[in-house]
Write an enzyme that holds these catalytic residues in place. Structure first.
Site, PDB file in Angstrom:
ATOM      1  N   ALA A  81      -8.035  -8.839 -14.314  1.00 32.35           N
ATOM      2  CA  ALA A  81      -6.658  -9.261 -14.576  1.00 32.35           C
ATOM      3  C   ALA A  81      -5.958  -8.275 -15.508  1.00 32.35           C
ATOM      4  CB  ALA A  81      -6.642 -10.656 -15.208  1.00 32.35           C
ATOM      5  N   GLU A 114     -15.120 -12.064  -4.454  1.00 27.06           N
ATOM      6  CA  GLU A 114     -14.465 -13.054  -3.596  1.00 27.06           C
ATOM      7  C   GLU A 114     -13.032 -13.197  -4.074  1.00 27.06           C
ATOM      8  OE1 GLU A 114     -16.547 -16.932  -3.014  1.00 27.06           O
ATOM      9  OE2 GLU A 114     -17.414 -15.609  -1.498  1.00 27.06           O
ATOM     10  N   ASN A 119      -4.022 -12.930  -1.992  1.00 30.35           N
ATOM     11  CA  ASN A 119      -3.882 -12.215  -3.282  1.00 30.35           C
ATOM     12  C   ASN A 119      -3.635 -10.715  -3.051  1.00 30.35           C
ATOM     13  OD1 ASN A 119      -4.225 -11.116  -5.870  1.00 30.35           O
ATOM     14  ND2 ASN A 119      -5.693 -12.701  -6.439  1.00 30.35           N
ATOM     15  N   TYR A 125      -8.581  -3.535  -3.994  1.00 28.96           N
ATOM     16  CA  TYR A 125      -9.999  -3.459  -3.606  1.00 28.96           C
ATOM     17  C   TYR A 125     -10.178  -2.502  -2.422  1.00 28.96           C
ATOM     18  CZ  TYR A 125     -10.151  -7.655  -6.500  1.00 28.96           C
ATOM     19  OH  TYR A 125     -10.028  -8.549  -7.536  1.00 28.96           O
TER      20      TYR A 125
HETATM   21  C1  LIG Z   1      -4.665  -7.452  -9.286  1.00 31.76           C
HETATM   22  C2  LIG Z   1      -4.226  -6.870 -10.621  1.00 31.76           C
HETATM   23  C3  LIG Z   1      -5.430  -6.870 -11.569  1.00 31.76           C
HETATM   24  C4  LIG Z   1      -3.770  -5.410 -10.385  1.00 31.76           C
HETATM   25  O1  LIG Z   1      -3.526  -4.807 -11.641  1.00 31.76           O
HETATM   26  P1  LIG Z   1      -2.511  -3.570 -11.806  1.00 31.76           P
HETATM   27  O2  LIG Z   1      -2.793  -2.930 -13.105  1.00 31.76           O
HETATM   28  O3  LIG Z   1      -1.123  -4.002 -11.553  1.00 31.76           O
HETATM   29  O4  LIG Z   1      -2.968  -2.618 -10.592  1.00 31.76           O
HETATM   30  P2  LIG Z   1      -2.816  -1.033 -10.535  1.00 31.76           P
HETATM   31  O5  LIG Z   1      -1.507  -0.629 -11.108  1.00 31.76           O
HETATM   32  O6  LIG Z   1      -4.019  -0.410 -11.088  1.00 31.76           O
HETATM   33  O7  LIG Z   1      -2.771  -0.811  -8.952  1.00 31.76           O
HETATM   34  C5  LIG Z   1      -3.663   0.061  -8.305  1.00 31.76           C
HETATM   35  C6  LIG Z   1      -3.521  -0.077  -6.805  1.00 31.76           C
HETATM   36  O8  LIG Z   1      -3.735  -1.409  -6.381  1.00 31.76           O
HETATM   37  C7  LIG Z   1      -2.817  -1.787  -5.358  1.00 31.76           C
HETATM   38  N1  LIG Z   1      -1.984  -2.880  -5.881  1.00 31.76           N
HETATM   39  C8  LIG Z   1      -2.047  -3.419  -7.123  1.00 31.76           C
HETATM   40  N2  LIG Z   1      -1.163  -4.432  -7.237  1.00 31.76           N
HETATM   41  C9  LIG Z   1      -0.545  -4.530  -6.042  1.00 31.76           C
HETATM   42  C10 LIG Z   1       0.466  -5.395  -5.531  1.00 31.76           C
HETATM   43  N3  LIG Z   1       1.013  -6.385  -6.276  1.00 31.76           N
HETATM   44  N4  LIG Z   1       0.875  -5.217  -4.267  1.00 31.76           N
HETATM   45  C11 LIG Z   1       0.350  -4.234  -3.516  1.00 31.76           C
HETATM   46  N5  LIG Z   1      -0.636  -3.403  -3.931  1.00 31.76           N
HETATM   47  C12 LIG Z   1      -1.067  -3.541  -5.183  1.00 31.76           C
HETATM   48  C13 LIG Z   1      -2.039  -0.547  -5.032  1.00 31.76           C
HETATM   49  O9  LIG Z   1      -2.736   0.115  -3.977  1.00 31.76           O
HETATM   50  C14 LIG Z   1      -2.136   0.265  -6.299  1.00 31.76           C
HETATM   51  O10 LIG Z   1      -2.146   1.630  -6.060  1.00 31.76           O
HETATM   52  P3  LIG Z   1      -0.779   2.491  -6.047  1.00 31.76           P
HETATM   53  O11 LIG Z   1      -0.121   2.215  -7.373  1.00 31.76           O
HETATM   54  O12 LIG Z   1      -1.274   3.879  -5.885  1.00 31.76           O
HETATM   55  O13 LIG Z   1       0.008   1.955  -4.906  1.00 31.76           O
HETATM   56  C15 LIG Z   1      -3.046  -7.671 -11.237  1.00 31.76           C
HETATM   57  O14 LIG Z   1      -2.020  -7.779 -10.258  1.00 31.76           O
HETATM   58  C16 LIG Z   1      -3.401  -9.072 -11.719  1.00 31.76           C
HETATM   59  O15 LIG Z   1      -3.798  -9.248 -12.864  1.00 31.76           O
HETATM   60  N6  LIG Z   1      -3.239 -10.110 -10.857  1.00 31.76           N
HETATM   61  C17 LIG Z   1      -3.470 -11.495 -11.271  1.00 31.76           C
HETATM   62  C18 LIG Z   1      -4.930 -11.800 -11.461  1.00 31.76           C
HETATM   63  C19 LIG Z   1      -5.691 -11.705 -10.149  1.00 31.76           C
HETATM   64  O16 LIG Z   1      -5.324 -12.323  -9.172  1.00 31.76           O
HETATM   65  N7  LIG Z   1      -6.811 -10.923 -10.143  1.00 31.76           N
HETATM   66  C20 LIG Z   1      -7.623 -10.690  -8.966  1.00 31.76           C
HETATM   67  C21 LIG Z   1      -8.574 -11.786  -8.682  1.00 31.76           C
HETATM   68  S1  LIG Z   1      -9.692 -12.115 -10.004  1.00 31.76           S
END
Ligand SMILES: CC(C)(COP(=O)(O)OP(=O)(O)OC[C@H]1O[C@@H](n2cnc3c(N)ncnc32)[C@H](O)[C@@H]1OP(=O)(O)O)[C@@H](O)C(=O)NCCC(=O)NCCS
Length: 159
Positions: A81, A114, A119, A125
């Site tokens: 997260a 999982e 999401n 991933y």
């Molecule tokens: C998933 C999560 C951890 C991503 O964190 P983040 O720091 O925003 O992600 P990043 O900036 O490192 O993104 C890296 C890559 O992931 C993908 N990505 C991340 N968020 C995305 C989104 N909302 N939509 C589309 N692609 C996404 C992209 O490919 C991105 O690469 P790019 O910037 O070159 O396009 C964040 O959105 C989050 O905390 N979500 C809520 C919690 C959750 O559901 N966690 C996963 C299940 S436990």
């Protein structure tokens, strides 16, 4: 990696690390899906051998975390997260790549996870190289009673 960002690895019942993690947890997960863990749930997993927590901090403020549990040569990404204001800057990807590096250093050869089928994290991933394994229909139940499929993914890291 974002300038000034530190990645700190924590194991065992580290109260400060768990408090920082709960700050991000509360902000990061949409309550509709009921995916956030409580502090007792986090503490219960942290004391298990083979669990590690990586917290991303900027000037001591927690911005994100990854929680991994390992058994022998396999591990599972339990939670990942990033606080909403800090998304889209590569912190999630940095945390996940760091978790994979830690796993490799420990002789672990695969990581499983999982995730809810709706999401956006799935795109992260897949970018890293995780491969889809299977779908569990209706595995998650949202607070509104709606059911969501779970998808499982795996990455093999070799040795
Ligand atoms: C998933 C999560 C951890 C991503 O964190 P983040 O720091 O925003 O992600 P990043 O900036 O490192 O993104 C890296 C890559 O992931 C993908 N990505 C991340 N968020 C995305 C989104 N909302 N939509 C589309 N692609 C996404 C992209 O490919 C991105 O690469 P790019 O910037 O070159 O396009 C964040 O959105 C989050 O905390 N979500 C809520 C919690 C959750 O559901 N966690 C996963 C299940 S436990």
């Amino acid at each position: 990696m974002m300038p000034g960002l530190s990645l700190d690895l924590h194991e065992g019942a580290d109260r400060n690390a768990m408090a920082d993690t709960m700050d991000v947890m509360t902000a990061a997960f949409d309550p509709v899906f009921g995916e956030a863990w409580t502090l007792p749930q986090l503490a219960g997993v942290m004391i298990m051998p083979g669990t590690w927590l990586t917290v991303a901090r900027l000037d001591a403020s927690p911005l994100g975390f990854a929680l991994v549990r390992s058994v022998l040569d396999e591990c599972e990404l339990l939670l990942l997260a990033v606080a909403p204001l800090w998304r889209g800057r590569g912190i999630g990807e940095t945390l996940l790549r760091d978790s994979l590096r830690t796993a490799r250093r420990r002789g672990i050869t695969s990581m499983n996870l999982e995730v809810r089928a709706t999401n956006n994290a799935i795109q992260l991933y897949e970018k890293i190289g995780f491969e889809y394994v299977h779908r569990r229909p209706g595995y998650y139940r949202g607070s509104d009673g709606q059911l969501y499929d779970a998808l499982s993914f795996r990455i093999d890291m070799g040795i």
